[in-house]
Design a protein around this motif. Structure first.
Motif, PDB file in Angstrom:
ATOM      1  N   UNK A   1       0.876  -1.339  -0.157  1.00 23.03           N
ATOM      2  CA  UNK A   1       0.153  -0.133   0.011  1.00 23.03           C
ATOM      3  C   UNK A   1       0.656   1.113  -0.094  1.00 23.03           C
ATOM      4  N   UNK A   2       1.958   0.978   0.325  1.00 22.04           N
ATOM      5  CA  UNK A   2       3.119   2.217   0.289  1.00 22.04           C
ATOM      6  C   UNK A   2       3.788   2.329  -1.188  1.00 22.04           C
ATOM      7  N   UNK A   3       3.356   3.218  -2.086  1.00 22.78           N
ATOM      8  CA  UNK A   3       3.816   3.076  -3.380  1.00 22.78           C
ATOM      9  C   UNK A   3       5.219   3.010  -3.534  1.00 22.78           C
ATOM     10  N   UNK A   4       6.023   3.364  -2.634  1.00 16.50           N
ATOM     11  CA  UNK A   4       7.328   3.157  -3.110  1.00 16.50           C
ATOM     12  C   UNK A   4       7.632   1.732  -2.839  1.00 16.50           C
ATOM     13  N   UNK A   5       7.155   1.040  -2.121  1.00 12.73           N
ATOM     14  CA  UNK A   5       7.346  -0.578  -1.783  1.00 12.73           C
ATOM     15  C   UNK A   5       6.729  -1.130  -2.859  1.00 12.73           C
ATOM     16  N   UNK A   6       5.655  -1.008  -3.289  1.00  4.56           N
ATOM     17  CA  UNK A   6       4.904  -1.924  -4.297  1.00  4.56           C
ATOM     18  C   UNK A   6       5.688  -2.123  -5.255  1.00  4.56           C
ATOM     19  N   UNK A   7       6.303  -1.259  -5.984  1.00  3.00           N
ATOM     20  CA  UNK A   7       7.362  -1.417  -6.944  1.00  3.00           C
ATOM     21  C   UNK A   7       8.362  -2.558  -6.589  1.00  3.00           C
ATOM     22  N   UNK A   8       8.841  -2.308  -5.660  1.00  2.00           N
ATOM     23  CA  UNK A   8       9.913  -3.271  -5.108  1.00  2.00           C
ATOM     24  C   UNK A   8       9.435  -4.447  -4.799  1.00  2.00           C
ATOM     25  N   UNK A   9       8.297  -4.641  -4.232  1.00  2.00           N
ATOM     26  CA  UNK A   9       7.729  -6.113  -3.971  1.00  2.00           C
ATOM     27  C   UNK A   9       7.273  -6.887  -5.327  1.00  2.00           C
ATOM     28  N   UNK A  10       6.691  -5.970  -6.131  1.00  2.00           N
ATOM     29  CA  UNK A  10       6.450  -6.738  -7.478  1.00  2.00           C
ATOM     30  C   UNK A  10       7.721  -7.062  -8.248  1.00  2.00           C
ATOM     31  N   UNK A  11       8.763  -6.262  -8.186  1.00  2.00           N
ATOM     32  CA  UNK A  11       9.837  -6.590  -8.870  1.00  2.00           C
ATOM     33  C   UNK A  11      10.602  -8.031  -8.313  1.00  2.00           C
ATOM     34  N   UNK A  12      10.280  -8.007  -7.032  1.00  2.00           N
ATOM     35  CA  UNK A  12      10.923  -9.326  -6.283  1.00  2.00           C
ATOM     36  C   UNK A  12      10.079 -10.707  -6.463  1.00  2.00           C
ATOM     37  N   UNK A  13       8.889 -10.410  -6.742  1.00  2.00           N
ATOM     38  CA  UNK A  13       8.050 -11.353  -7.053  1.00  2.00           C
ATOM     39  C   UNK A  13       8.158 -11.861  -8.517  1.00  2.00           C
ATOM     40  N   UNK A  14       8.472 -10.830  -9.421  1.00  2.00           N
ATOM     41  CA  UNK A  14       8.748 -11.085 -10.888  1.00  2.00           C
ATOM     42  C   UNK A  14      10.073 -11.889 -11.105  1.00  2.00           C
ATOM     43  N   UNK A  15      10.896 -11.493 -10.137  1.00  2.00           N
ATOM     44  CA  UNK A  15      12.345 -12.010 -10.314  1.00  2.00           C
ATOM     45  C   UNK A  15      12.373 -13.626  -9.710  1.00  2.00           C
ATOM     46  N   UNK A  16      11.481 -13.942  -8.876  1.00  2.00           N
ATOM     47  CA  UNK A  16      11.230 -15.471  -8.503  1.00  2.00           C
ATOM     48  C   UNK A  16      10.645 -15.986  -9.643  1.00  2.00           C
ATOM     49  N   UNK A  17       9.611 -15.446 -10.187  1.00  2.00           N
ATOM     50  CA  UNK A  17       8.765 -15.951 -11.314  1.00  2.00           C
ATOM     51  C   UNK A  17      10.070 -16.548 -12.523  1.00  2.00           C
ATOM     52  N   UNK A  18      10.891 -15.545 -12.610  1.00  2.00           N
ATOM     53  CA  UNK A  18      11.960 -15.919 -13.647  1.00  2.00           C
ATOM     54  C   UNK A  18      12.972 -16.961 -13.203  1.00  2.00           C
ATOM     55  N   UNK A  19      13.064 -16.964 -11.992  1.00  2.00           N
ATOM     56  CA  UNK A  19      14.024 -18.195 -11.192  1.00  2.00           C
ATOM     57  C   UNK A  19      13.320 -19.292 -11.208  1.00  2.00           C
ATOM     58  N   UNK A  20      12.027 -19.677 -11.384  1.00  2.00           N
ATOM     59  CA  UNK A  20      11.375 -20.846 -11.064  1.00  2.00           C
ATOM     60  C   UNK A  20      10.641 -21.291 -12.341  1.00  2.00           C
ATOM     61  N   UNK A  21      10.969 -21.241 -13.600  1.00  2.00           N
ATOM     62  CA  UNK A  21      10.496 -21.394 -14.813  1.00  2.00           C
ATOM     63  C   UNK A  21       9.704 -22.840 -14.702  1.00  2.00           C
ATOM     64  N   UNK A  22      10.338 -23.844 -14.191  1.00  2.00           N
ATOM     65  CA  UNK A  22       9.914 -25.048 -14.319  1.00  2.00           C
ATOM     66  C   UNK A  22       9.126 -25.740 -12.828  1.00  2.00           C
ATOM     67  N   UNK A  23       9.062 -24.955 -11.922  1.00  2.00           N
ATOM     68  CA  UNK A  23       8.208 -25.276 -10.762  1.00  2.00           C
ATOM     69  C   UNK A  23       6.756 -24.608 -10.856  1.00  2.00           C
ATOM     70  N   UNK A  24       5.916 -25.257 -11.074  1.00  2.00           N
ATOM     71  CA  UNK A  24       4.589 -24.935 -11.231  1.00  2.00           C
ATOM     72  C   UNK A  24       4.095 -24.557  -9.895  1.00  2.00           C
TER      73      UNK A  24
END
Length: 352
Positions: free
Chosen positions: A265-288
């Motif tokens: 809900x803090x706009x400054x941290x929203x972007x960082x959290x989304x980036x962190x989740x996106x990075x994990x998606x990229x790192x776990x391409x084979x784990x459904x």
């Protein structure tokens, strides 16, 4: 030197000197014409030797053997004395702890003291049911020090009893956080886990944030997880890496996602959290399973960026991920503009 003079100079009463004489431990070397005991310098030195050995905890019989029997070596006896002294100190510490607990409870009469002692005895029972009953049936009029309940929480292995104790501690109104904080630093991981869970349940008590912040660096993932969840709900952004890791690992992942939604809900941290989740998606391409949990976490986040990642996941190569992401996109599209800004699941759909 007469017995009265010896008593004044040595600090040993005349009665004890006569007792030493009767035992043959220190017999005066002479008698006066009138039959009074007359102690020589050597006798007085022996008196001081006796007193010195008694100060170490030796009995009078042991003192006599030490002074007379050449075969009576100190090694074994001193080891025994060390052990006895340690046992005595432990008992004294337990007594001191009980007295301090009663004092902290501020009893107004002996009936209150008896109730507190009874509670302490019940909490020490080997029966989990009895310990739980002691907590839940405690009269409201009996004030119990938070330190007593905190100590019981840290020592309680049964989850049901521990839950009752945490409930009682949260309602006690006392400062149990300080006692629990000591448990956060324990070498026993079980104690650390119990301490963090109890502290997290005392959300309104002072010192909670500081105590949980120490636990955030704990080597045990369970301790870190409970601390991160509680701190994340309190808006502490230092928990983000731990919370994202919990989503990835599947450890309280739903709770962790909700805490991330609160922080986002803090706009400054929203972007960082989304980036962190996106990075994990990229790192776990084979784990459904991991990717589905990350998608679930994205649903909790406000803003267009999270929705865009979900739209991309709706076309994922993994059919299971694509199906779940498509469902989440539909949920997001059904939200009102206010829901989209706030993040979180829409009212009336707790299971989506």
């Amino acid at each position: 030197m007469l017995i009265g003079d010896v008593a004044r100079h040595s600090g040993v009463s005349t009665r004890m000197l006569r007792h030493y004489d009767a035992l043959g431990l220190v017999r005066p070397s002479g008698r006066t014409v009138g039959g009074y005991r007359d102690y020589s310098d050597e006798d007085i030195r022996r008196i001081f030797h006796v007193e010195s050995l008694r100060s170490l905890g030796l009995s009078l019989r042991q003192v006599g053997r030490a002074l007379e029997d050449p075969s009576f070596t100190p090694s074994a006896l001193v080891s025994d004395l060390v052990r006895w002294a340690e046992d005595r100190l432990e008992r004294e510490q337990e007594l001191l702890g009980r007295l301090r607990t009663i004092d902290a409870s501020a009893p107004t009469g002996w009936r209150d003291v008896l109730r507190i002692v009874e509670l302490m005895q019940e909490l020490a029972s080997t029966s989990a049911a009895r310990r739980q009953q002691a907590v839940l049936t405690r009269p409201e009029s009996t004030t119990v020090a938070a330190e007593l309940l905190a100590g019981a929480v840290l020592a309680e292995p049964d989850p049901n009893v521990a839950g009752a104790l945490r409930w009682a501690l949260a309602r006690s109104g006392g400062d149990g956080v300080a006692a629990l904080a000591a448990g956060v630093r324990s070498e026993d991981v079980g104690i650390r886990r119990r301490a963090v869970r109890a502290i997290a349940g005392m959300s309104e008590a002072p010192g909670v944030t500081a105590a949980l912040a120490d636990a955030l660096e704990d080597p045990d993932p369970t301790v870190r997880g409970h601390a991160a969840l509680a701190l994340g709900r309190r808006g502490v952004t230092a928990t983000v890496p731990t919370l994202v890791g919990m989503v990835v690992e599947g450890s309280y992942d739903v709770d962790a996602a909700e805490a991330l939604g609160t922080l986002a809900r803090d706009p400054e941290w929203a972007g960082r959290i989304i980036t962190a989740l996106a990075d994990e998606l990229a790192a776990h391409t084979a784990d459904s399973a991991v990717r589905i949990r990350l998608a679930q976490a994205l649903v909790e986040l406000p803003g267009a960026a999270a929705r865009e990642i979900l739209r991309q996941l709706a076309h994922d190569n993994d059919p299971a991920v694509a199906l779940v992401a498509s469902a989440f996109v539909g949920v997001l599209e059904a939200r009102t503009p206010e829901d989209r800004t706030r993040g979180g699941r829409p009212p009336g759909n707790p299971d989506t």
